[in-house]
Design an enzyme around this catalytic site. Structure first.
Site, PDB file in Angstrom:
ATOM      1  N   TYR A 151      -6.541  11.326  -5.412  1.00 49.77           N
ATOM      2  CA  TYR A 151      -6.321  11.097  -6.851  1.00 49.77           C
ATOM      3  C   TYR A 151      -6.269  12.445  -7.567  1.00 49.77           C
ATOM      4  O   TYR A 151      -5.364  12.684  -8.378  1.00 49.77           O
ATOM      5  CB  TYR A 151      -7.417  10.200  -7.442  1.00 49.77           C
ATOM      6  CG  TYR A 151      -7.222   9.991  -8.938  1.00 49.77           C
ATOM      7  CD1 TYR A 151      -6.132   9.273  -9.430  1.00 49.77           C
ATOM      8  CD2 TYR A 151      -8.101  10.553  -9.861  1.00 49.77           C
ATOM      9  CE1 TYR A 151      -5.931   9.108 -10.800  1.00 49.77           C
ATOM     10  CE2 TYR A 151      -7.908  10.389 -11.229  1.00 49.77           C
ATOM     11  CZ  TYR A 151      -6.819   9.663 -11.691  1.00 49.77           C
ATOM     12  OH  TYR A 151      -6.615   9.505 -13.049  1.00 49.77           O
ATOM     13  N   GLU A 187      -8.896  -0.460 -17.652  1.00 48.71           N
ATOM     14  CA  GLU A 187      -8.943  -1.169 -16.360  1.00 48.71           C
ATOM     15  C   GLU A 187      -8.950  -0.192 -15.179  1.00 48.71           C
ATOM     16  O   GLU A 187      -8.911  -0.603 -14.018  1.00 48.71           O
ATOM     17  CB  GLU A 187      -7.734  -2.120 -16.246  1.00 48.71           C
ATOM     18  CG  GLU A 187      -7.803  -3.255 -17.242  1.00 48.71           C
ATOM     19  CD  GLU A 187      -6.569  -4.153 -17.240  1.00 48.71           C
ATOM     20  OE1 GLU A 187      -5.722  -4.031 -16.334  1.00 48.71           O
ATOM     21  OE2 GLU A 187      -6.450  -4.965 -18.159  1.00 48.71           O
ATOM     22  N   PHE A 188      -8.955   1.121 -15.508  1.00 49.68           N
ATOM     23  CA  PHE A 188      -8.850   2.165 -14.479  1.00 49.68           C
ATOM     24  C   PHE A 188      -9.849   1.979 -13.332  1.00 49.68           C
ATOM     25  O   PHE A 188      -9.472   1.988 -12.158  1.00 49.68           O
ATOM     26  CB  PHE A 188      -9.060   3.533 -15.155  1.00 49.68           C
ATOM     27  CG  PHE A 188      -9.071   4.706 -14.232  1.00 49.68           C
ATOM     28  CD1 PHE A 188      -7.891   5.328 -13.855  1.00 49.68           C
ATOM     29  CD2 PHE A 188     -10.273   5.210 -13.719  1.00 49.68           C
ATOM     30  CE1 PHE A 188      -7.899   6.419 -12.993  1.00 49.68           C
ATOM     31  CE2 PHE A 188     -10.282   6.292 -12.864  1.00 49.68           C
ATOM     32  CZ  PHE A 188      -9.096   6.894 -12.505  1.00 49.68           C
TER      33      PHE A 188
HETATM   34  P1  NDP Z   1      -5.129   0.981 -16.687  1.00 49.26           P
HETATM   35  O1  NDP Z   1      -5.401   0.501 -15.315  1.00 49.26           O
HETATM   36  O2  NDP Z   1      -5.763   0.270 -17.822  1.00 49.26           O
HETATM   37  O3  NDP Z   1      -3.553   1.068 -16.932  1.00 49.26           O
HETATM   38  C1  NDP Z   1      -2.684   1.536 -15.932  1.00 49.26           C
HETATM   39  C2  NDP Z   1      -1.256   1.213 -16.331  1.00 49.26           C
HETATM   40  O4  NDP Z   1      -0.369   1.739 -15.340  1.00 49.26           O
HETATM   41  C3  NDP Z   1      -1.011  -0.279 -16.434  1.00 49.26           C
HETATM   42  O5  NDP Z   1      -0.299  -0.550 -17.609  1.00 49.26           O
HETATM   43  C4  NDP Z   1      -0.163  -0.583 -15.216  1.00 49.26           C
HETATM   44  O6  NDP Z   1       0.778  -1.609 -15.518  1.00 49.26           O
HETATM   45  C5  NDP Z   1       0.577   0.743 -15.004  1.00 49.26           C
HETATM   46  N1  NDP Z   1       1.000   0.853 -13.619  1.00 49.26           N
HETATM   47  C6  NDP Z   1       0.203   0.971 -12.530  1.00 49.26           C
HETATM   48  N2  NDP Z   1       0.943   0.969 -11.411  1.00 49.26           N
HETATM   49  C7  NDP Z   1       2.234   0.821 -11.795  1.00 49.26           C
HETATM   50  C8  NDP Z   1       3.453   0.725 -11.092  1.00 49.26           C
HETATM   51  N3  NDP Z   1       3.503   0.779  -9.749  1.00 49.26           N
HETATM   52  N4  NDP Z   1       4.599   0.576 -11.791  1.00 49.26           N
HETATM   53  C9  NDP Z   1       4.568   0.503 -13.139  1.00 49.26           C
HETATM   54  N5  NDP Z   1       3.435   0.608 -13.875  1.00 49.26           N
HETATM   55  C10 NDP Z   1       2.275   0.751 -13.204  1.00 49.26           C
HETATM   56  O7  NDP Z   1      -5.593   2.515 -16.681  1.00 49.26           O
HETATM   57  P2  NDP Z   1      -5.556   3.677 -17.811  1.00 49.26           P
HETATM   58  O8  NDP Z   1      -4.975   3.197 -19.069  1.00 49.26           O
HETATM   59  O9  NDP Z   1      -6.890   4.286 -17.836  1.00 49.26           O
HETATM   60  O10 NDP Z   1      -4.600   4.712 -17.079  1.00 49.26           O
HETATM   61  C11 NDP Z   1      -3.440   5.258 -17.681  1.00 49.26           C
HETATM   62  C12 NDP Z   1      -3.274   6.694 -17.212  1.00 49.26           C
HETATM   63  O11 NDP Z   1      -4.377   7.472 -17.658  1.00 49.26           O
HETATM   64  C13 NDP Z   1      -3.223   6.848 -15.693  1.00 49.26           C
HETATM   65  O12 NDP Z   1      -2.231   7.794 -15.365  1.00 49.26           O
HETATM   66  C14 NDP Z   1      -4.610   7.417 -15.362  1.00 49.26           C
HETATM   67  O13 NDP Z   1      -4.598   8.171 -14.190  1.00 49.26           O
HETATM   68  C15 NDP Z   1      -4.857   8.251 -16.594  1.00 49.26           C
HETATM   69  N6  NDP Z   1      -6.241   8.609 -16.861  1.00 49.26           N
HETATM   70  C16 NDP Z   1      -7.180   7.630 -17.030  1.00 49.26           C
HETATM   71  C17 NDP Z   1      -8.491   7.987 -17.310  1.00 49.26           C
HETATM   72  C18 NDP Z   1      -9.577   6.983 -17.451  1.00 49.26           C
HETATM   73  O14 NDP Z   1     -10.765   7.363 -17.387  1.00 49.26           O
HETATM   74  N7  NDP Z   1      -9.279   5.714 -17.680  1.00 49.26           N
HETATM   75  C19 NDP Z   1      -8.880   9.399 -17.452  1.00 49.26           C
HETATM   76  C20 NDP Z   1      -7.825  10.329 -17.221  1.00 49.26           C
HETATM   77  C21 NDP Z   1      -6.544   9.945 -16.968  1.00 49.26           C
HETATM   78  P3  NDP Z   1       1.120  -2.843 -14.567  1.00 49.26           P
HETATM   79  O15 NDP Z   1      -0.071  -3.088 -13.684  1.00 49.26           O
HETATM   80  O16 NDP Z   1       1.433  -3.959 -15.510  1.00 49.26           O
HETATM   81  O17 NDP Z   1       2.312  -2.371 -13.819  1.00 49.26           O
HETATM   82  C1  8X3 Z   2      -9.712   9.503 -14.561  1.00 49.10           C
HETATM   83  C2  8X3 Z   2     -10.966  10.249 -14.817  1.00 49.10           C
HETATM   84  O1  8X3 Z   2     -12.911  11.450 -13.714  1.00 49.10           O
HETATM   85  O2  8X3 Z   2     -12.424   9.189 -12.979  1.00 49.10           O
HETATM   86  O3  8X3 Z   2      -8.648  10.356 -14.314  1.00 49.10           O
HETATM   87  O4  8X3 Z   2     -11.011  11.004 -12.330  1.00 49.10           O
HETATM   88  S1  8X3 Z   2     -11.861  10.492 -13.379  1.00 49.10           S
END
Ligand code: NDP
Ligand code: 8X3
Length: 250
Positions: A151, A187-188
C-alpha cells in the site's frame, strides 16, 4: 459562464463522495465515477441529472476506462478538474506473507487505475490548455510503516507520479496537485480488513480522525484558487496525528 466540470473517481464512498457533494454545492457539474452504481445514483437524486452524471467503470479495466470517457456526452467532455481518488488498501501483512491478490489489487487500482483515467482525460485538457488534476496520495506515500509495504509503495508511486505529471504538464497549462491525508474515517479500513468492522472501527478509536468532509473542504479551496495559483502538495492530518504511526490515542 458555463459551469466547470469535475470528474471524481471513487465518488461512491468516503473522500470521493464528500468531494462530489462539496463541489456540486459550489456549482460544479460532477462526473461521479465508481463501480457501485446505486451509490452514484444517490448523488444524481440529490443534485439532479443536469448537475451529476454517473459513470460506472472499474479503474483496473483499461478498455472500460477508455469506453467510459469516450461515452461522455459532448456537454460533459470538457473536464476542468480530475480528482484521482479511487483506491484502497487491501490487507496489512508482513511482506513475507503478503497476499498476491491484495498486492495486485493495490497496484492495479491505486497506481495503474489512476494512470488509465488520467491518460484518457488529459488530451482534452492539453488541447484546451486548461485543467487541474488532483491526486489523492497518503501519508503512506511519505513514510513506510510496518506491514504497509505494498500500500505504501502504491502511494509513494502516486507521490512520484504527481511530481512527474506536474513537470510534464507545466508547459501545457494543466495544474497538478497532490493531497496526502493521514487517518480519515471512511470505508477504507473496512476494505483493508475485508469487512471486519470491529477491527476497522478500532483504527479510529481514542482520537478524532479526519472526516471525508475535511478533505473535501481542502479540495474546494484548491480548485477555486486563481488561475495563476497551484497548491501543489498538502499533508493533512488529524490534530492527534504526528506521523503515519504516532497518534495520540486517549
Ligand atoms: P473508501 O473505501 O470509502 O472509498 C474508496 C473509493 O474508491 C470508493 O468510492 C470505491 O468505489 C472506489 N474504488 C475502489 N476500487 C475501485 C475500482 N477498482 N474501480 C473504481 N473505483 C474503485 O475509502 P477513502 O474514501 O478513504 O479512500 C479514497 C482515497 O483516499 C484512496 O485513494 C485512499 O488510498 C486515500 N486515502 C485514504 C485515507 C484514509 O484514512 N481513509 C488516508 C489517506 C489516503 P466502488 O467500490 O463503488 O468502485
Ligand atoms: C491511509 C492512511 O495511514 O492507513 O492512506 O495508510 S494509512
Amino acid at each position: 459562464m458555463p459551469k466547470k466540470i469535475a470528474l471524481v473517481t471513487g465518488a461512491s464512498s468516503g473522500i470521493g463522495r464528500a468531494a462530489a457533494v462539496a463541489l456540486a454545492q459550489q456549482g460544479f457539474k460532477i462526473i461521479a465515477a465508481g463501480r457501485r452504481t446505486e451509490r452514484l445514483q444517490e448523488l444524481v437524486d440529490q443534485f439532479g441529472p443536469d448537475q451529476v452524471l454517473p459513470l460506472a467503470f472499474d479503474v483496473r479495466d483499461h478498455a472500460a476506462v477508455q469506453a467510459a470517457i469516450a461515452s461522455l456526452p459532448a456537454a460533459w467532455k470538457t473536464i476542468d478538474v480530475l480528482i484521482n481518488n479511487a483506491g484502497n488498501a487491501h490487507g496489512l501483512s508482513p511482506i513475507q506473507t503478503g497476499d498476491i491478490a491484495d498486492w495486485d489489487a493495490m497496484l492495479d487500482i491505486n497506481v495503474k487505475g489512476l494512470l488509465y483515467v488520467t491518460r484518457e482525460v488529459l488530451p482534452v485538457m492539453v488541447e484546451r490548455k486548461s485543467g487541474h488534476v488532483i491526486n489523492i496520495g497518503s501519508i503512506a506515500g511519505k513514510e513506510a510503516y510496518a506491514n504497509g509495504n505494498v500500500y505504501c509503495a502504491s502511494k509513494f508511486a502516486i507521490d512520484a507520479l504527481s511530481k512527474a505529471m506536474r513537470i510534464d504538464l507545466v508547459h501545457e497549462g494543466v495544474k497538478v496537485s497532490e493531497i496526502n491525508p493521514g487517518a480519515v474515517e471512511t470505508e477504507f479500513s473496512e476494505v483493508r480488513f475485508k469487512g471486519d468492522t470491529e477491527r476497522a472501527a478500532n483504527v479510529y478509536k481514542g482520537f478524532e480522525p479526519l472526516r471525508a468532509e475535511d478533505i473535501a473542504d481542502l479540495l474546494v479551496f484548491m480548485v477555486t484558487r486563481p488561475k495563476h495559483v497551484n497548491i501543489a502538495e498538502v499533508l493533512i492530518l488529524p490534530a492527534a496525528q504526528a506521523s503515519a504511526t504516532i497518534i495520540n490515542k486517549q
